[in-house]
Structure formats: structure tokens, C-alpha cells
Write an enzyme that holds these catalytic residues in place. Structure first.
Site, PDB file in Angstrom:
ATOM      1  N   TYR A 123      -0.782  -5.949  12.340  1.00  0.00           N
ATOM      2  CA  TYR A 123      -0.604  -5.905  10.885  1.00  0.00           C
ATOM      3  C   TYR A 123      -0.731  -7.313  10.336  1.00  0.00           C
ATOM      4  CZ  TYR A 123       1.301  -1.147  10.934  1.00  0.00           C
ATOM      5  OH  TYR A 123       1.459   0.206  11.071  1.00  0.00           O
ATOM      6  N   ASP A 166       3.028   3.828   4.596  1.00  0.00           N
ATOM      7  CA  ASP A 166       3.704   4.203   3.358  1.00  0.00           C
ATOM      8  C   ASP A 166       2.784   4.075   2.148  1.00  0.00           C
ATOM      9  OD1 ASP A 166       6.179   5.015   4.093  1.00  0.00           O
ATOM     10  OD2 ASP A 166       7.183   3.097   3.728  1.00  0.00           O
ATOM     11  N   ARG A 208       7.688  -5.141   6.906  1.00  0.00           N
ATOM     12  CA  ARG A 208       8.171  -5.512   5.572  1.00  0.00           C
ATOM     13  C   ARG A 208       9.602  -6.058   5.623  1.00  0.00           C
ATOM     14  NH1 ARG A 208       7.026  -0.196   2.225  1.00  0.00           N
ATOM     15  NH2 ARG A 208       8.232  -1.362   0.689  1.00  0.00           N
ATOM     16  N   ARG A 227       1.636   6.524  10.644  1.00  0.00           N
ATOM     17  CA  ARG A 227       1.664   6.672   9.195  1.00  0.00           C
ATOM     18  C   ARG A 227       1.686   5.307   8.534  1.00  0.00           C
ATOM     19  NH1 ARG A 227       6.639  11.036   9.196  1.00  0.00           N
ATOM     20  NH2 ARG A 227       5.673  12.431  10.713  1.00  0.00           N
TER      21      ARG A 227
END
Lengths: 262, 262
Positions: A110, A52, A199, A50
Site C-alpha cells: 500500500y 473501504d 490508515r 476489500r
């Protein structure tokens, strides 16, 4: 029934994440709608993980099992015709039966993009995190070195109370801080990532970059395994899913389903 | 009453251009509202020129005459606090009384950004024009050479029927096609630009880039002075106002009010 691996790009600004229980359109829903529009109703799109709301994907992966064979290029073009402007299939390939986008993933890359300027920027504000203070990139590099390797990343997982089938130990293959003309990128590759892990790592690294903490503080945070010890969660806008890693033969890795969430 | 020159960045996606008669919020309105919010009601923000809905500005210029002196840095910070995320003042300086952002402008620079990819991109779609076909950048360079210099640009002005106080002759100082990792930029500087001139030049240049027309066709279009002879108007999304040029002493140029519109 043939299985296809889809590589998908999306802008996270408008959609409510890949898949969420809240109200609002999700990326997964938009993809399933596009399939329904080309006479493939009820097909489930299974993502590699997933993302966000607000998080972007340059190359998210997902698989679909279709009731009949399709030319990959035709499937791509047909889906893109029915997808909104902020979601687009980038590639389609047929894969062996039994392939699963999530369970076969060996890892992910990422990138987190920061734009540095004293004065507030205005253009494309949903595509990066604005950093208004000077940052010491070398100090951040020294701090990031404490994250590379096999560690318990509980200190960087939001919602630590949620049930994690696979615990909180993951392997971070690399973590680079790359200076760009307008700021810097934080690029990571790992076996898998906990919820908000990238994050949260960025939020702590920025504390080091601002000079509020020493590089070795990040090792302390890591070893404390306590989310409350780290820096704030950096905004979703800066985060991009860059790549999902699969074995050349697409077989499941030693850590199937490497991701819980990001 | 002191006069200040504001340099302003904005993302054109949400606002309805710099100043338009239509309904919808404009950049100029947002700036005037921000001034009202810091106890400067009724101050007129005079721009160096208009930009259409969807067109971005990296450094638009405007002047304001204020009823009392302000520290430039304080004025910048105060305005940015009250401006929406997609508009931000980048610099403020005090200028001599009588300075006029439009009438003192000696020229402008624009850049038009194209992203080239066979498959539709999805991220930040309002920030560039997607070019799906191969383009011959050298052919476009040869064509662009016909635009540089002092010419009647009527063929590249939308709404040729509108009354133009200064006619349709302008000087294009340079026109460069710059290859980028993800596509190319078309960068121009000129004494002034007619309405939609840059977007119309790009639309015609792309016809050459695609191989539909020869580079010399652009000279024919230019000399015909007929908008109907050229290519289509390229979308607003790719266009950025990069800089407004002023003399070192900020005096008006030999062609005051060089721009009608872009």
C-alpha cells in the site's frame, strides 16, 4: 472452466468500497455487471481483499471462473468498454484451475499519500490527505521502524471486537517514508493487513511527525495492543492498494488468506 | 477603498467554469458567496480571465475592492473557511487602487497534461487527458515551434465568429513539450489566448504526435487562419491555468486585457 486473474485500477471516490453490506454501488458489483454485459451473467468476481469507500487501487487483484475460454486481451477490452470511467481492468492472465485471488495472496503493498501545504489545496482533493502542519519525516521514520517485523498489530486495527479468524499478528516487511515534491508517501508491504491498519498507522505516525509524541511512543502503542492508545484514523482519500503479491507459481502461501480487510 | 489581489486554485470538475451564462455554480459565484459569508455582501470578484467548465487553475488571479481594510492572511483564512473543498484562495496581497486583474495582466501560463497508456486509466480521470496511442514527442516539438512568436491564431480559436475586440493576433512566448513519468505536459506562455486556443493547439499537435500529419502541417493550419483545418479540441480535463503574469509594479501592459477567453 478456465480461471483468469484480473488486475484492476479504480478511483475510490464514487464507489462504496470493494464490497460492503451498505447501499451504494461497489467495485465488485460494477465488475460483475460488466461481465454480465458481455454475456457472462452470474460470474462471481473474487477479490484479493476489500478496500473501504474512498480507498483507491492502482492494482487490485481478483479472479473469475468463466464458462468458456477467452483471449485475455479481448476480455480486458470488452470489460473496459462496459466499466465506468473510474474503474478499469489493467491486465488479464489465465491462471491454473483452483487459483484464488485471496487465498493465494502472499502479501500486499500500500502507499498512503500526504500533501503538505500551509494553505488548503483544491485540485484532486480525493486523491491525498492534506497535512497542513510541518512534519518531521526523520522522527516518523524512527517511529515507523517499530512497526516493521512480526508483531501483534491489534493497536492499529479498527473494530477490534470483530471476529478475526487469524488473530492480529502480521508481518510488516517494510515501511518507508518518501519525500515528494508536494508532500510525502508512506509505503508499506506486509503479509497482510488488519481493518484500517494502514490508515491507523498513518494517524499515529503523524502524531510523531507533528512533534506531539516521540518516535518510541509508537512502540508503546504497538505493545499496548489497544486501539484507543493510538492516533486518529487517517482519511481514506490518501490510501492506494499498490500491489497484491503472489508466488511465481501462484501457489498459496504459508499464511493463506493473509488479509482480513484494510 | 482597499484593493486586494487574490490567487485562487480550483478543481474544474464540479463547477461550471469561472463565469458563464448557463445554469450551474461558477467559481466566481462561489468566491462572491464566501465574501458574503464573511460580511462582505455584494463584492464583485473580477478575474484575470475566464476558464471553461472542467478546466483547472493552480493560480488564477482576481481582484476585489473591499469597503474596509483586511489583514491579507485573515482574509485568506476567512474565505477558505467558507469555500467548498475544490476551491481555495492560495494568496492575498493588497495592491494599489485602480489595479485590475484582467487589464493589468501581461500574459498567462497554461499547462496541458496528457497521460499515455495503452490501457484506460481509472484514478483521477478529471485531471488529465488520456492518450492511448504512442506519440512522437520530437515531431510535436517541431510542430509546436510553428506556434511560438507573434501570429494570427484564428485557426486555433473556437467560435471564430464571435466579436473579438482585439482581433486574433497574439504572441506565444514559449511552447514546451515535457516528458513525464506517466505521459507528457504541454506548457505555454503567451501575451493572451483566444477561446479554446490551448485545447485546440493540443488537438492539432496530437495529430502530429500520432503521425497522422507532419510537423509542418501545423504551420499550414496556422497560416490558413481557419479553425476547420486543425485537429479536434482536446478535452478540458487536461488544462490548468498555471500563472497570470503581472509587471513588478502591477501596471497595465502594452496590450491591456490580453485575454479574451481560454
Amino acid at each position: 472452466m478456465p480461471t483468469y486473474l484480473l488486475t484492476i485500477a479504480y478511483d475510490g471516490a464514487r464507489c462504496h468500497g470493494w464490497q460492503l453490506q451498505h447501499n451504494g454501488i461497489t467495485i465488485q458489483e460494477e465488475l460483475e455487471r460488466a461481465l454480465a454485459a458481455i454475456d457472462l451473467p452470474g460470474v462471481r468476481v473474487e477479490g484479493a481483499g476489500r478496500t473501504d469507500a474512498g480507498v483507491h487501487a492502482i492494482a487490485q487483484c481478483a479472479h473469475v471462473v468463466l464458462p468458456r475460454p477467452f483471449e485475455p486481451e479481448r476480455l480486458l477490452m470488452a470489460m473496459n468498454t462496459h466499466l465506468p470511467p473510474d474503474i478499469a481492468v489493467q491486465a488479464v492472465r489465465e491462471v491454473p484451475a483452483g487459483f484464488h485471488a485471496r487465498f493465494c495472496a502472499r502479501g500486499k503493498r500500500y502507499v498512503y499519500r500526504c500533501r503538505c501545504s500551509r494553505v488548503r489545496p483544491a485540485i484532486g482533493r480525493h486523491l491525498y490527505h492534506w497535512v497542513r502542519r510541518e512534519v518531521d519525516l526523520d522522527a516518523m521514520r524512527a517511529a515507523a521502524a517499530h512497526l516493521v517485523g512480526r508483531h501483534d498489530f491489534a493497536a492499529f486495527a479498527s473494530n477490534p471486537g470483530r471476529k478475526l479468524v487469524r488473530g492480529t499478528v502480521r508481518t510488516l516487511h517494510h515501511a518507508h517514508l518518501i519525500r515528494r515534491a508536494e508532500g510525502f508517501d508512506f509505503a508499506v508491504q506486509g503479509s497482510g493487513f488488519l481493518y484500517n491498519q494502514v490508515r491507523n498507522m498513518v494517524g499515529s505516525l503523524l502524531e510523531v511527525g507533528y512533534g506531539n509524541r516521540s518516535p518510541d511512543w509508537l512502540r508503546e502503542v504497538r505493545d499496548a495492543r489497544d486501539r484507543r492508545r493510538g492516533g486518529p484514523t487517517a482519511p481514506a482519500a490518501g490510501l492506494y492498494l499498490l500491489r497484491v503479491l503472489y508466488a511465481p507459481d501462484l501457489s498459496p502461501g504459508p499464511e493463506p488468506g493473509a488479509d482480513d480487510d484494510v
